[in-house]
Design an enzyme around this catalytic site. Sequence first.
Site, PDB file in Angstrom:
ATOM      1  N   LYS A  61       0.391  10.096  -5.288  1.00 12.83           N
ATOM      2  CA  LYS A  61       1.174   9.291  -4.345  1.00 12.83           C
ATOM      3  C   LYS A  61       0.767   9.674  -2.931  1.00 12.83           C
ATOM      4  O   LYS A  61       0.922  10.819  -2.512  1.00 12.83           O
ATOM      5  CB  LYS A  61       2.671   9.525  -4.547  1.00 12.83           C
ATOM      6  CG  LYS A  61       3.501   8.739  -3.543  1.00 12.83           C
ATOM      7  CD  LYS A  61       4.973   8.799  -3.838  1.00 12.83           C
ATOM      8  CE  LYS A  61       5.739   7.985  -2.795  1.00 12.83           C
ATOM      9  NZ  LYS A  61       7.179   7.995  -3.064  1.00 12.83           N
TER      10      LYS A  61
ATOM     11  N   ARG B 233      11.226   1.302   2.659  1.00 18.42           N
ATOM     12  CA  ARG B 233      12.196   2.182   3.318  1.00 18.42           C
ATOM     13  C   ARG B 233      13.290   1.359   3.987  1.00 18.42           C
ATOM     14  O   ARG B 233      14.436   1.801   4.062  1.00 18.42           O
ATOM     15  CB  ARG B 233      11.486   3.110   4.301  1.00 18.42           C
ATOM     16  CG  ARG B 233      10.591   4.112   3.565  1.00 18.42           C
ATOM     17  CD  ARG B 233       9.807   5.025   4.503  1.00 18.42           C
ATOM     18  NE  ARG B 233       8.814   5.783   3.735  1.00 18.42           N
ATOM     19  CZ  ARG B 233       7.848   6.510   4.281  1.00 18.42           C
ATOM     20  NH1 ARG B 233       7.752   6.608   5.603  1.00 18.42           N
ATOM     21  NH2 ARG B 233       6.992   7.162   3.519  1.00 18.42           N
TER      22      ARG B 233
ATOM     23  N   LYS C  66       6.157  12.101   5.723  1.00 24.05           N
ATOM     24  CA  LYS C  66       6.191  12.793   4.430  1.00 24.05           C
ATOM     25  C   LYS C  66       4.867  13.502   4.149  1.00 24.05           C
ATOM     26  O   LYS C  66       4.479  13.705   3.006  1.00 24.05           O
ATOM     27  CB  LYS C  66       6.566  11.786   3.329  1.00 24.05           C
ATOM     28  CG  LYS C  66       7.908  11.078   3.612  1.00 24.05           C
ATOM     29  CD  LYS C  66       8.433  10.267   2.439  1.00 24.05           C
ATOM     30  CE  LYS C  66       9.793   9.653   2.778  1.00 24.05           C
ATOM     31  NZ  LYS C  66      10.381   8.900   1.643  1.00 24.05           N
TER      32      LYS C  66
ATOM     33  N   LYS D  97      -0.526   5.319  -6.348  1.00 29.60           N
ATOM     34  CA  LYS D  97       0.277   4.521  -5.435  1.00 29.60           C
ATOM     35  C   LYS D  97      -0.153   4.793  -4.002  1.00 29.60           C
ATOM     36  O   LYS D  97      -0.310   5.973  -3.658  1.00 29.60           O
ATOM     37  CB  LYS D  97       1.744   4.925  -5.641  1.00 29.60           C
ATOM     38  CG  LYS D  97       2.734   4.257  -4.749  1.00 29.60           C
ATOM     39  CD  LYS D  97       4.087   4.838  -5.001  1.00 29.60           C
ATOM     40  CE  LYS D  97       5.048   4.218  -4.010  1.00 29.60           C
ATOM     41  NZ  LYS D  97       6.325   4.854  -4.054  1.00 29.60           N
TER      42      LYS D  97
ATOM     43  N   SER E  59       5.444  -2.150  -1.430  1.00 30.71           N
ATOM     44  CA  SER E  59       6.141  -3.113  -0.574  1.00 30.71           C
ATOM     45  C   SER E  59       5.253  -3.691   0.528  1.00 30.71           C
ATOM     46  O   SER E  59       5.318  -4.885   0.820  1.00 30.71           O
ATOM     47  CB  SER E  59       7.375  -2.442   0.033  1.00 30.71           C
ATOM     48  OG  SER E  59       7.003  -1.284   0.775  1.00 30.71           O
TER      49      SER E  59
HETATM   50  C1  PBG Z   1      10.486   7.227  -2.284  1.00 27.04           C
HETATM   51  C2  PBG Z   1       9.693   6.069  -2.712  1.00 27.04           C
HETATM   52  C3  PBG Z   1       8.939   5.282  -1.860  1.00 27.04           C
HETATM   53  C4  PBG Z   1       8.419   4.242  -2.613  1.00 27.04           C
HETATM   54  C5  PBG Z   1       8.847   4.426  -3.918  1.00 27.04           C
HETATM   55  N1  PBG Z   1       9.628   5.565  -3.971  1.00 27.04           N
HETATM   56  C6  PBG Z   1       8.748   5.367  -0.391  1.00 27.04           C
HETATM   57  C7  PBG Z   1       8.376   6.650   0.196  1.00 27.04           C
HETATM   58  O1  PBG Z   1       7.790   7.521  -0.443  1.00 27.04           O
HETATM   59  O2  PBG Z   1       8.693   6.808   1.370  1.00 27.04           O
HETATM   60  C8  PBG Z   1       7.575   3.155  -2.047  1.00 27.04           C
HETATM   61  C9  PBG Z   1       7.528   1.879  -2.804  1.00 27.04           C
HETATM   62  C10 PBG Z   1       7.061   0.710  -2.030  1.00 27.04           C
HETATM   63  O3  PBG Z   1       6.641   0.813  -0.866  1.00 27.04           O
HETATM   64  O4  PBG Z   1       7.096  -0.385  -2.602  1.00 27.04           O
HETATM   65  N2  PBG Z   1      10.650   8.251  -3.148  1.00 27.04           N
END
Ligand code: PBG
Length: 330
Positions: free
Chosen positions: A198, A208, A222, A253, A279
């Site tokens: 990730k 978010r 992060k 991801k 997203s």
């Molecule tokens: C947070 C999480 C995120 C997504 C899935 N779980 C965002 C992040 O890590 O800030 C992102 C999914 C998306 O953007 O569609 N644990």
Amino acid sequence: MSFPAIRMRRMRRDAFSRALMREHTLLPTDLIMVAFVIEGEGRREAVPSMPGVERLSIDELLKLAGECVRLGIPALALFPSPGSSVKTEDAAEAWNPDGLMQRATRALKAAYPELGLIGDVALDPYTTHGQDGLIDASGYVMNEPTVEALIRMSLAQAEAGMDFVAPSDMMDGRIGSIRDALEAAGHIHTRILAYSAKYASAFYGPFRDAVGSSANLGKGNKHTYQMDVANSDEALHEVELDIAEGADAVMVKPGLPYLDIVRRVKDAFGVPTFVYQVSGEYAMLKAASMNGWLDEKAVVLESLTSMKRAGADAILTYYAIDAARWLRGE
Ligand code: PBG
């Protein structure tokens, strides 16, 4: 032999031979729908940065689940968007047996037992600071205390009937710790989908907004736990560890900008490999389509097919229902 000896266009000339040489076929059974859950009844809230995506109260979520079942989509990934009133420094609402995720899981499993459910395991929707874990005085996300919280969260979800817990937090050692806790509690069938590779991606922005963590996160980032976008070998290391710790499936991801990682992971390990069309990818495709700049159906199906071609076994996507309808000719 006269030039050209080989004519690649011969096989492309007609639909029948194109069909016969086609290497990959996208199916509704490759797709996992993604949904945001909110409190209340009869509530559907638009997500401004994701036109067409709505946060749903549990009764509305049941309708979406029914549509997934009808279309042959095997699973639904749930993300809670709890109100700010339940957010705390320690994220304790995440493992409340009567919390939003747990109630949603019980309702969905009662109505559609055959639909697989995937629960996000990370603290960001529940923390006042929007980080995925528990922070120390300096704001650093503490590893072991966070893993303890994630164990509680996973057990609460498993107890409610979640089929897959999906840690998306990137703490070290969390897959093994969650696996041990699930086994000890008798949840031997609960699968773990590890967000293994990730990346610290700017493509998560609209998400978010959807779960309501962006305002709290503010200028925070992060980068101390999610991976540097410039790295590839590190992804293999992460995946290797998660498999050794007991992951049933691993995930890469975001999706489209990271298909080189999907291919490397699939080639190196041959385990169930999922990819997340996040997203920001949805927002890009949707915005261009709404402007009439791209043909939405064509670019969405092309993107998803490319993910399969790269080696993904399943794809989490906000487009799952649309794509399944298009694939079925509806
Ligand atoms: C947070 C999480 C995120 C997504 C899935 N779980 C965002 C992040 O890590 O800030 C992102 C999914 C998306 O953007 O569609 N644990």
